[in-house]
Design an enzyme around this catalytic site. Sequence first.
Site, PDB file in Angstrom:
ATOM      1  N   SER A 184       2.301  -5.103   7.066  1.00 16.18           N
ATOM      2  CA  SER A 184       2.014  -4.778   5.673  1.00 16.18           C
ATOM      3  C   SER A 184       3.181  -5.172   4.776  1.00 16.18           C
ATOM      4  O   SER A 184       4.311  -4.743   4.997  1.00 16.18           O
ATOM      5  CB  SER A 184       1.744  -3.280   5.509  1.00 16.18           C
ATOM      6  OG  SER A 184       0.584  -2.904   6.187  1.00 16.18           O
ATOM      7  N   HIS A 207       0.857  -1.199   0.000  1.00 14.73           N
ATOM      8  CA  HIS A 207       0.000   0.000   0.000  1.00 14.73           C
ATOM      9  C   HIS A 207       0.883   1.235   0.000  1.00 14.73           C
ATOM     10  O   HIS A 207       2.101   1.158   0.220  1.00 14.73           O
ATOM     11  CB  HIS A 207      -0.980   0.010   1.177  1.00 14.73           C
ATOM     12  CG  HIS A 207      -0.330   0.078   2.530  1.00 14.73           C
ATOM     13  ND1 HIS A 207       0.340   1.182   3.004  1.00 14.73           N
ATOM     14  CD2 HIS A 207      -0.257  -0.850   3.518  1.00 14.73           C
ATOM     15  CE1 HIS A 207       0.786   0.950   4.227  1.00 14.73           C
ATOM     16  NE2 HIS A 207       0.448  -0.282   4.550  1.00 14.73           N
ATOM     17  N   ASP A 262      -3.366 -19.195  12.748  1.00 15.65           N
ATOM     18  CA  ASP A 262      -2.284 -19.656  13.617  1.00 15.65           C
ATOM     19  C   ASP A 262      -2.518 -19.163  15.049  1.00 15.65           C
ATOM     20  O   ASP A 262      -2.489 -17.955  15.321  1.00 15.65           O
ATOM     21  CB  ASP A 262      -0.943 -19.135  13.084  1.00 15.65           C
ATOM     22  CG  ASP A 262       0.241 -19.841  13.685  1.00 15.65           C
ATOM     23  OD1 ASP A 262       0.449 -19.714  14.905  1.00 15.65           O
ATOM     24  OD2 ASP A 262       0.960 -20.537  12.934  1.00 15.65           O
TER      25      ASP A 262
END
Length: 350
Positions: free
Chosen positions: A303, A161, A288
């Site tokens: 990210s 992003h 998980d």
Amino acid sequence: MKINKVLMILSINMLLLFPSMDGSIHASSVKLIPGGQSIGISLETNGVMIVGFHSVNETSIEDTPASKAGLEVGDTLKKINGVSVSTAADLSQVLSQQTKNNKTIQLEIERDEKVMKISVNPTFNEDGIPQLGLYVRHHTQGIGTVSYIDPQTGQFGALGHVVADAETKRAVNMRKGTVMQTHIDGIQKGISGKPGGKIAIFSTNDAILGSVSRNSQYGIFGKLQEIPAHELFKSPLTVAKQSEIQEGKAEMLTVLRDNTIEKFSIEIVRSKTQAPGGITGMLVRITDEKLIEKTGGIIQGMSGSPIIQNGKLVGAITHVLVHDPTSGYALTIEEMIKQSGHNTLQKQAS
């Protein structure tokens, strides 16, 4: 040595800063090293970004020279009377020089990717120093995760992003950028309504790992000085085509402590969906238990964390769902390659 201890400060707002690049990518012909490394990111703006206003001799901010001239928070000030400014120090120096014989000066600014020229009459403080009544910033720092590395060239993609200014939420129109070595010092666990984040330590004196050449809604892209050895993968992985991505089990690579890359179980809930910013991506969920216990799910600083499925590199984490931190969005590596601007990678894929 100046040490910065930061909670991930890069905004996750998705703003289009660079146009999309045409051309199909045959992802199955591309082999890349999966990332997972945490990196410190520093971007210098192309000019100085206006982040606020202050009064000088005026009774209200609305009466300051900058406000009266129509400048806005998020504008990038690039020139004064044709002279370039790159830092706050430049701004003060050039402003002093240009007001010696001029009551009115002309500013060149960039707003929403459009260049504008605005005339302004500076005021003077009690020491006789010219002022516009501006707060400015010329760089942004934060942390993120490498998504992939080209083993032949060292070109890399990360974040998935755009990097935006933390205050203005505007995409950083960068002049140059660097990525630095960083160590994860702790975790702020995320809960519903409040995303968590990685706490990182990095220094301005730490080794520079490489340069950043592009900041776009698909991530940051650049080139590493050296290709690091990967702790989990000794050989590059084939990049999966969109059609090869399946809903079901997958794995994500990221760092939770120091600079050790770990592998965690996730599920691809939707292999093709609309992600923030209107781009095509994937919906994923953390499964998980160890990761959920430690972080609460997806947190800021993850990210760019790469996703592996069936032995292929398929995508990178980009966003967390605020109301459900175990879920979020991912971008395909195939799409990141398209938008990278890396011609060598695109030639491999064609």
